[in-house]
Design a protein around this motif. Structure first.
Motif, mmCIF file in Angstrom:
data_model
loop_
_atom_site.group_PDB
_atom_site.id
_atom_site.type_symbol
_atom_site.label_atom_id
_atom_site.label_comp_id
_atom_site.label_asym_id
_atom_site.label_seq_id
_atom_site.Cartn_x
_atom_site.Cartn_y
_atom_site.Cartn_z
ATOM 1 N N LYS A 264 4.496 6.901 -5.502
ATOM 2 C CA LYS A 264 4.376 7.358 -7.050
ATOM 3 C C LYS A 264 5.029 8.845 -7.097
ATOM 4 O O LYS A 264 4.557 9.898 -6.250
ATOM 5 C CB LYS A 264 3.393 7.104 -8.041
ATOM 6 N N TRP A 281 -4.588 7.407 -3.314
ATOM 7 C CA TRP A 281 -5.194 6.224 -3.453
ATOM 8 C C TRP A 281 -4.165 5.203 -2.735
ATOM 9 O O TRP A 281 -4.560 4.049 -2.627
ATOM 10 C CB TRP A 281 -5.722 5.894 -4.837
ATOM 11 N N GLN A 358 1.535 0.172 -8.742
ATOM 12 C CA GLN A 358 2.556 -0.522 -8.209
ATOM 13 C C GLN A 358 2.829 0.083 -6.643
ATOM 14 O O GLN A 358 3.619 -0.663 -5.904
ATOM 15 C CB GLN A 358 3.742 -0.035 -8.699
ATOM 16 N N ASN A 396 -12.949 1.260 -7.669
ATOM 17 C CA ASN A 396 -12.709 -0.231 -8.377
ATOM 18 C C ASN A 396 -13.411 -1.326 -7.788
ATOM 19 O O ASN A 396 -12.583 -2.396 -7.045
ATOM 20 C CB ASN A 396 -11.122 -0.491 -8.104
HETATM 21 O O1 LIG Z 1 -8.722 1.695 -11.734
HETATM 22 P P1 LIG Z 1 -9.464 2.838 -11.983
HETATM 23 O O2 LIG Z 1 -9.012 3.371 -13.405
HETATM 24 O O3 LIG Z 1 -10.968 2.436 -12.270
HETATM 25 O O4 LIG Z 1 -9.133 3.940 -11.168
HETATM 26 C C1 LIG Z 1 -9.528 4.074 -9.575
HETATM 27 O O5 LIG Z 1 -8.659 3.324 -9.065
HETATM 28 C C2 LIG Z 1 -7.012 3.287 -9.173
HETATM 29 C C3 LIG Z 1 -6.484 2.583 -7.950
HETATM 30 O O6 LIG Z 1 -7.238 2.905 -6.749
HETATM 31 C C4 LIG Z 1 -6.551 4.985 -8.895
HETATM 32 O O7 LIG Z 1 -5.367 4.949 -9.205
HETATM 33 C C5 LIG Z 1 -4.609 5.890 -8.601
HETATM 34 O O8 LIG Z 1 -4.113 5.350 -7.529
HETATM 35 C C6 LIG Z 1 -3.231 4.252 -7.808
HETATM 36 C C7 LIG Z 1 -2.968 3.903 -6.320
HETATM 37 O O9 LIG Z 1 -2.122 5.037 -5.477
HETATM 38 C C8 LIG Z 1 -2.043 4.715 -8.514
HETATM 39 O O10 LIG Z 1 -1.385 3.509 -8.791
HETATM 40 C C9 LIG Z 1 -2.341 5.029 -9.961
HETATM 41 O O11 LIG Z 1 -1.328 5.496 -10.798
HETATM 42 C C10 LIG Z 1 -3.585 6.202 -9.664
HETATM 43 O O12 LIG Z 1 -4.091 6.684 -10.966
HETATM 44 C C11 LIG Z 1 -7.624 5.785 -9.745
HETATM 45 O O13 LIG Z 1 -7.377 7.157 -9.599
HETATM 46 C C12 LIG Z 1 -9.105 5.653 -9.303
HETATM 47 O O14 LIG Z 1 -9.870 6.416 -10.084
#
Ligand SMILES: O=P(O)(O)O[C@H]1O[C@H](CO)[C@@H](O[C@H]2O[C@H](CO)[C@@H](O)[C@H](O)[C@H]2O)[C@H](O)[C@H]1O
Length: 677
Positions: A264, A281, A358, A396
């Motif tokens: 991303k 992540w 994604q 998560n």
């Molecule tokens: O799903 P939540 O809102 O509880 O957030 C947690 O998990 C997400 C997935 O791991 C994480 O999302 C971030 O990482 C993703 C994977 O790289 C990316 O696609 C998202 O855009 C990004 O926000 C989030 O940060 C974490 O706290």
């Protein structure tokens, strides 16, 4: 065979069964009839209540039995009758670990006899009763050994002899001798005792499970030079900054190699530019996966040194466990069976509706190769535990299999009882509760979205007084990298201060995401969004941590107040007090011994001074209604002398949106003059 028929059959087979008269109706606390463990802290008393009775009015004896899960023999604690057939007992789990406890009760003929004899007045009745007592003592002697046996026999003989000669009142004095009764109590007849059929589980954690202060930062934004990727060494240099603010857990988003495929770009764009660093992540690339470190951050050696240096500052490093893979993760090539492949040869990216991720693949927990997947995921924890990490924030968890969590947490905590696992599940309440039951030590909450007075009262009453408190330990955050609440988007200093005070005084476990918080970062990605603009999730940020308007000194003060006041280090004593202004919220917390009492009042209106009459409960405060008392505002150092229940509060958000008041009662010193303690 149905359960009831089985029980009846077993009862008939046991010649003792039909003679058992003691009933254990309930043992509390227990979670889902003992399916899940109650949570407490090692070294602190664990109080158990049992509801026990028998037919008629014979006297019961009830004991609480407990042991470490892996031990065989039980410790026993006599329970005492409070009232209404409620029996109380407690024990202190000596060290972090898993324990089990249960309750055994029996009709005690010796105690019943004593009770009966106390009420007898008729001479002949007393004489017969004393003979019955002699017989009971002979039975007790048969169960005893050595000197005790001799003493009991002697007493039995004495009673038989005395029954023939003495008057009723002398006989009673002799028979009811308390020290001999104490001796007889040691040899009860437990042949008809009943034991609660379920061994109830208890998890004793270390103290930080109950009281912790978290700070989240992105190591890659730790560099003092704009534009340079931060390293673990840069984070090391920030340890004094974090320690000065009074945090004891420093949590990092994932520190592993970041995928390149579908990486991303800034502000969550789906196409990255060549210099975009991607979301941490999105774990896994050619450089490695969950057990590896992003080379830009440093080496494993650097990480280990950081963990050790942090410890010198009283800070524990917490890592993020995010079980998911970027498409480049080595697992994808080496274990394709762990992912759900579609007919077109692709894998559906992960989601947490309505959010779309994604850039990552979820694991398929229905894979037939699940034992290998589970073992591998556990080995990720094992790897970081071996590097000295004992606290994990689990990303998560509600999007992974519950069976897996129960298995992995049980095994991990058996091997490392000092582990703390924070569940990051902002999802449906029942799902969050199930995760806590499965063993997560702490849980994220909805605090971020509870803003009005009534919302806060309802939510924190539920968290601190509801049945879930036995296993669900809240960890409250005013912001996270994913949540910049609308209220904070105003950028008002008073709002940031108020939300911080609320989190830090309502909950013993709280955390914030910095430096966004202390620097009052407030710009959303777009109107209506809770995402930060230019979020560190997708790009490096350079922060001016020395900015003169930083909330750092205020945060440091609040955290010092928490550290110095045991009342704020646990959740259950929380009590809200009425105050006649919708913008003011007031509540108290006190330490277990009642010595330390903190009253907090917060003005929820960031724009205007608000005032009101606060009505406190003097008995709850432990204040003599006839004496004045002092409340000392630990934020402003002002002291106010209060009288009685109703006192006036005025909070001007331009100065401070809150009072954190320490109660100072009036006491008389040895020199006989009054002062406030
Ligand atoms: O799903 P939540 O809102 O509880 O957030 C947690 O998990 C997400 C997935 O791991 C994480 O999302 C971030 O990482 C993703 C994977 O790289 C990316 O696609 C998202 O855009 C990004 O926000 C989030 O940060 C974490 O706290």
């Amino acid at each position: 065979m149905p359960e009831t028929r089985k029980n009846t059959a077993a009862a008939v087979a046991d010649p003792r069964a039909g003679r058992v008269r003691a009933v254990i109706d309930a043992v509390l606390p227990c979670v889902d009839a003992g399916r899940f463990a109650v949570k407490r802290v090692a070294g602190e008393p664990f109080h158990v209540e049992a509801h026990c009775f028998t037919d008629g009015h014979d006297v019961l004896r009830v004991v609480l039995q407990w042991r470490e899960e892996t031990q065989e023999s039980f410790h026993e604690v006599e329970m005492r009758l409070r009232h209404n057939d409620e029996w109380l007992g407690s024990f202190t789990p000596p060290a972090p670990g898993r324990y089990v406890y249960t309750v055994t009760a029996w009709v005690d003929h010796f105690e019943s006899w004593r009770h009966e004899l106390e009420r007898r007045v008729d001479e002949e009745d007393v004489r017969i009763a004393v003979l019955v007592g002699a017989h009971l003592l002979e039975e007790a002697a048969a169960r005893a050994k050595g000197a005790d046996q001799q003493a009991l026999k002697q007493w039995a003989a004495q009673l038989s002899e005395a029954a023939a000669q003495h008057h009723a009142s002398d006989l009673k004095t002799l028979a009811l001798n308390p020290s001999l009764a104490e001796l007889a109590r040691r040899y009860p007849d437990r042949s008809l005792a009943v034991t609660h059929p379920v061994l109830l589980p208890l998890v004793a954690d270390r103290e930080r499970a109950r009281y912790s202060t978290w700070y989240e930062l992105f190591p890659r934004s730790a560099s003092p030079e704009p534009g340079r990727h931060g390293t673990f060494k840069d984070v090391e240099a920030l340890l004094p900054y974090v320690a000065e603010m009074g945090f004891d857990v420093l949590y990092f988003p994932p520190i592993h190699p970041i995928g390149r495929t579908r990486r991303k770009g800034k502000n969550n764009t789906l196409v990255a530019q060549a210099d975009d660093v991607g979301s941490p992540w999105a774990i896994g690339a050619a450089e490695g996966g969950h057990k590896d470190i992003l080379p830009e951050l440093g080496t494993l050696e650097d990480f280990r040194r950081l963990v050790a240096r942090a410890r010198d500052f009283g800070i524990e490093i917490a890592l993020d466990i995010a079980f998911q893979c970027a498409p480049d993760h080595p697992y994808v090539k080496d274990h394709p069976q762990w992912f759900r492949w579609r007919p077109d040869g692709t894998v559906q990216y992960a989601e947490n509706p309505p959010k779309k991720y994604q850039d990552i693949y979820p694991f398929n927990f229905e894979t037939e190769d699940w034992p290998a997947l589970w073992r591998e995921l556990k080995s990720v924890f094992d790897h970081w535990i071996a590097q000295g990490v004992r606290i994990f924030r689990v990303d998560n968890p509600h999007t992974k299999s519950f069976l897996f969590w129960e298995w992995v947490i049980t095994h991990l905590k058996r091997e490392h009882p000092d582990l703390i696992l924070l569940s990051e599940a902002f999802t449906r309440p029942k799902v969050m509760h199930r995760l806590a039951k499965l063993g997560f030590t702490q849980s994220y909450t909805y605090y971020t979205w509870r803003n009005t007075k009534q919302e806060l009262i309802d939510y924190f009453t539920e968290l601190s007084q509801g049945p879930g408190r036995e296993y669900f330990r809240p960890n409250v955050w005013p912001n996270t990298p994913d949540i910049l609440h609308e209220r904070l988007q105003s950028g008002e200093r008073a709002t940031f201060m108020a939300r911080l005070v609320l989190a830090a005084t309502l909950a013993a476990n709280y955390g914030l995401y910095g430096p966004a918080y202390e620097l009052m970062e407030s710009a959303p990605l777009k109107p209506g969004s809770e995402e930060y603009l230019n979020s560190e999730k997708y790009q490096l940020r350079h922060w001016d941590r020395d900015r003169p308007d930083s909330l750092k000194p205020f945060i440091a003060r609040v955290n010092r107040i928490r550290r110095e006041n045991p009342a704020l280090q646990s959740d259950w004593s929380l009590k809200f007090f009425p105050i006649d202004n919708e913008h003011l919220i007031a509540y108290g917390k006190r330490s277990d011994d009642g010595e330390n009492v903190i009253l907090t009042v917060v003005n929820l209106d960031p724009h205007f001074p608000q005032s009101g009459w606060l009505a406190v409960d003097l008995a709850w405060l432990g204040v003599d209604p006839h004496l004045p008392y002092q409340v000392h505002d630990l934020l402003s150092e002002q002291r106010f002398t209060w009288h009685g229940e109703r006192n006036f509060i005025l909070l001007d958000p331009r100065h401070s949106p809150a009072h954190v008041l320490r109660l100072r009662r009036r006491v008389r010193s040895e020199q006989d003059f009054d002062y406030f303690d």
